[in-house]
Design an enzyme around this catalytic site. Structure first.
Site, mmCIF file in Angstrom:
data_model
loop_
_atom_site.group_PDB
_atom_site.id
_atom_site.type_symbol
_atom_site.label_atom_id
_atom_site.label_comp_id
_atom_site.label_asym_id
_atom_site.label_seq_id
_atom_site.Cartn_x
_atom_site.Cartn_y
_atom_site.Cartn_z
ATOM 1 N N ASP A 192 -3.651 102.864 -0.232
ATOM 2 C CA ASP A 192 -3.058 103.274 -1.053
ATOM 3 C C ASP A 192 -3.118 105.192 -0.254
ATOM 4 O OD1 ASP A 192 -1.118 104.159 -3.023
ATOM 5 O OD2 ASP A 192 -2.732 105.544 -3.990
ATOM 6 N N GLU B 248 -0.268 103.086 3.998
ATOM 7 C CA GLU B 248 0.147 104.082 3.349
ATOM 8 C C GLU B 248 0.638 105.047 3.656
ATOM 9 O OE1 GLU B 248 2.351 105.501 -1.165
ATOM 10 O OE2 GLU B 248 0.490 105.281 -0.501
#
Ligand SMILES: *[C@@H]1O[C@H](CO)[C@@H](O)[C@H](O)[C@H]1NC(C)=O
Ligand SMILES: *[C@@H]1O[C@H](CO)[C@@H](O)[C@H](O)[C@H]1NC(C)=O
Ligand SMILES: *[C@@H]1O[C@H](CO)[C@@H](O)[C@H](O)[C@H]1NC(C)=O
Ligand SMILES: *[C@@H]1O[C@H](CO)[C@@H](O)[C@H](O)[C@H]1NC(C)=O
Ligand SMILES: *[C@@H]1O[C@H](CO)[C@@H](O)[C@H](O)[C@H]1NC(C)=O
Ligand SMILES: *[C@@H]1O[C@H](CO)[C@@H](O)[C@H](O)[C@H]1NC(C)=O
Length: 547
Positions: free
Chosen positions: A231, A255
């Site tokens: 993330d 990400e």
């Protein structure tokens, strides 16, 4: 006449080995799910989940285990689950509860809302028994603010970290609000907002680095995790990633939120950063090209493809997607379902690892967070039309990944054969994929003449409907859309004959060398000619076969 798709489950691509590498992930196909929203236990109330409430709906690691058939029967060979570590457990915030799992409190603990250590291990061992991989979402850029009292709930900018893995405020960057577009600020300042602040770890602090690299090594080993989705990777300094992922010893996909600009995303892939990143530029390019209503700008997509080849270290490792938990679902942005089928086909048949976000196969149409996190159970896990298309795409890709030696489909680069305002034709190994943005209604005058490098009479089969296509005299394949804008995926018949795909059709017209197929195909065609698939009927000057 109904088509019965004779798909088979993926044979062993590679025997499962502990700690799967980038090479081992390249051929996988990923189903992304939010644990809380994917499945309920038997007997639970199926009507009690409203995404707008931002509350827990009851999914767990155990309930995922009960529905693995649904995922595997669609042909997926891996799942990516939402974060598993302990989150904020206090009272409701203005943004609800962390049912999504991204509000890290103590990363050293599992999130007991989703099960026990044994439950997570059981999920992983079930997956491995099916020869599937598990990718776990991890959040190391930030934690969530632990409220010290109800009034300050989740909003203090000087929190008490004593119950967290990193307990002292010296491990964190001091509070500042992100100045978006300023990379330094994006890395040093805090995600979230003043309603729910997300304190940012100082990942250049050696104690933080060593704490995290020890933690991830143990975590991966303890649970036998095959890969990581990371993330907020662009909110961490680049130097951190090779240390973290090197210690994890598994594939890392980060990400790096972005748009059509390839360069800002591409810089994160490589030895200086991560094995892979989520392919935001491709998602933006697909929206630009296919979304209705939209720009229908095929050039934008073609530009992304060309720039990606130049700027990414390895396009075949990128995570290709249309939807995820942070962006509006395709069907919320584009009203015509054929646009999703065409764009989705691109994510499977071009370079990269396809990722389908749970509910995409049900054509869910929620907008941004929290509306794109719908419970899946109201769908009844139906084998929808989109689901069957995904089965066919996965069956074809799984076969191409595992079974062709002549040309290495997986590592061969996607090439654009033809583009027009109405669509695009790409080639990757022995596969030609022809996609259009015209949508469902039939149109005349929007045909795409695909110039192929093949000799006339080279035979192909469309893996969607098993119709046969044969290259015309000028080396072209001419696609007409007088019955609507369906996607076409053509695999050369001498390759496809090694598979079970379309075996009834391919079997009749077996060709032993490309280029000699057309005559045997056309001679075999007479018996079944009146039973043409409607799509095959559009193929002029191609020949067809129906058996
Ligand atoms: C970017 O953000 C950093 C950290 O907040 C700040 O020091 C720097 O001045 C900013 N740069 C610009 C060009 O605004
Ligand atoms: C991060 O930690 C290092 C080492 O403790 C320190 O030198 C540096 O100033 C910190 N960075 C920020 C932005 O606080
Ligand atoms: C299409 O996208 C390209 C970017 O690749 C851009 O230069 C061009 O202006 C766009 N065309 C339209 C009509 O929006
Ligand atoms: C898009 O999402 C919003 C919010 O969930 C919803 O109100 C709207 O109906 C959706 N649009 C479509 C086309 O489904
Ligand atoms: C396309 O052209 C054919 C033949 O001229 C005609 O029969 C058909 O109605 C046309 N379809 C559309 C959608 O215009
Ligand atoms: C791969 O090839 C083997 C034998 O060559 C065959 O048995 C198997 O069905 C093929 N797999 C797929 C997915 O077609």
């Amino acid at each position: 006449m109904r088509l019965h798709w004779p798909f088979t489950l993926l044979p062993l691509v590679l025997p499962h080995t502990f700690a799967a590498t980038a090479d081992q992930w390249r051929g996988r196909s990923i189903y992304q799910l939010i644990t809380d929203r994917f499945a309920l236990a038997d007997g639970a109330n199926l009507d009690a989940c409203n995404p707008a409430d931002q509350d827990y709906c009851g999914g767990t690691w155990n309930t995922i285990r009960n529905k693995l058939d649904y995922i595997q029967n669609a042909g997926f060979t891996a799942i990516w689950i939402s974060p598993v570590n302990q989150n904020y457990q206090g009272d409701r915030t203005a943004y609800g509860y962390p049912y999504h799992g991204y509000w890290m409190a103590d990363i050293t603990q599992l999130n007991d809302r989703f099960g026990t250590q044994d439950d997570l291990k059981a999920l992983i061992s079930d997956l491995h028994a099916r020869d599937m991989y598990l990718m776990v979402d991890v959040v190391v850029n930030n934690v969530v603010n632990p409220p010290t009292c109800r009034e300050q709930m989740a909003t203090s900018t000087n929190p008490d970290y004593s119950s967290y893995m990193f307990k002292d405020s010296s491990y964190y960057h001091p509070y500042c609000a992100i100045d978006w577009g300023n990379t330094t600020s994006e890395q040093l300042c805090w995600l979230g907002d003043e309603t729910v602040t997300l304190p940012d770890l100082n990942t250049t602090n050696p104690a933080v680095v060593s704490g995290y690299i020890d933690w991830i090594k143990n975590f991966v080993q303890e649970y036998d995790v095959d890969g990581l989705r990371i993330d907020a990777a662009k909110h961490v300094d680049m130097q951190f990633w090779p240390q973290f992922c090197g210690s994890a010893g598994v594939f890392c996909m980060g990400e790096v939120y972005g748009g059509v600009d390839v360069e800002p995303v591409a810089q994160y892939q490589g030895p200086q950063g991560l094995d892979s990143v989520l392919n935001y530029p491709l998602q933006a390019g697909l929206l630009a090209a296919f979304q209705i209503p939209g720009d229908l700008n095929v050039t934008a997509l073609a530009d992304v493809v060309q720039q990606s080849k130049q700027l990414f270290t390895d396009t075949t490792l990128l995570g290709n997607f249309l939807e995820n938990q942070d962006v509006p679902r395709w069907a919320n942005l584009s009203v015509d379902p054929q646009t999703m089928y065409n764009a989705m086909t691109f994510t499977f048949m071009s370079d990269g690892i396809p990722i389908v976000y749970y509910g995409q196969e049900q054509s869910f149409s929620g907008n941004s967070d929290p509306y794109n996190r719908e419970p899946l159970w109201p769908s009844g896990y139906a084998e929808t039309y989109a689901y069957t298309l995904i089965q066919k795409l996965n069956a074809a890709r799984n076969f191409l990944v595992s079974n062709i030696s002549e040309a290495d489909w997986l590592t061969s680069e996607t090439e654009i054969l033809t583009q027009s305002p109405h669509g695009i034709a790409i080639m990757k190994g022995p596969v030609i994929t022809i996609l259009t943005n015209i949508g469902s209604p039939a149109q005349n005058g929007t045909n795409i003449a695909v110039q192929t490098p093949y000799d006339s009479e080279t035979a192909f089969f469309d893996v969607f409907d098993c119709s046969q296509w044969v290259v015309g005299s000028e080396g072209t394949l001419d696609v007409e859309y007088t019955k609507g804008g369906k996607a076409v995926v053509l695999v050369r018949s001498d390759v496809l004959e090694l598979s079970d795909i379309c075996s009834d059709q391919v079997g009749v017209s077996i060709v032993h060398a490309a280029g000699t197929g057309a005559s045997s195909a056309s001679s075999g065609a007479t018996a079944g000619i009146q039973r043409l698939a409607w799509w095959a009927a559009l193929m002029l000057p191609t020949f067809w076969l129906w058996s």
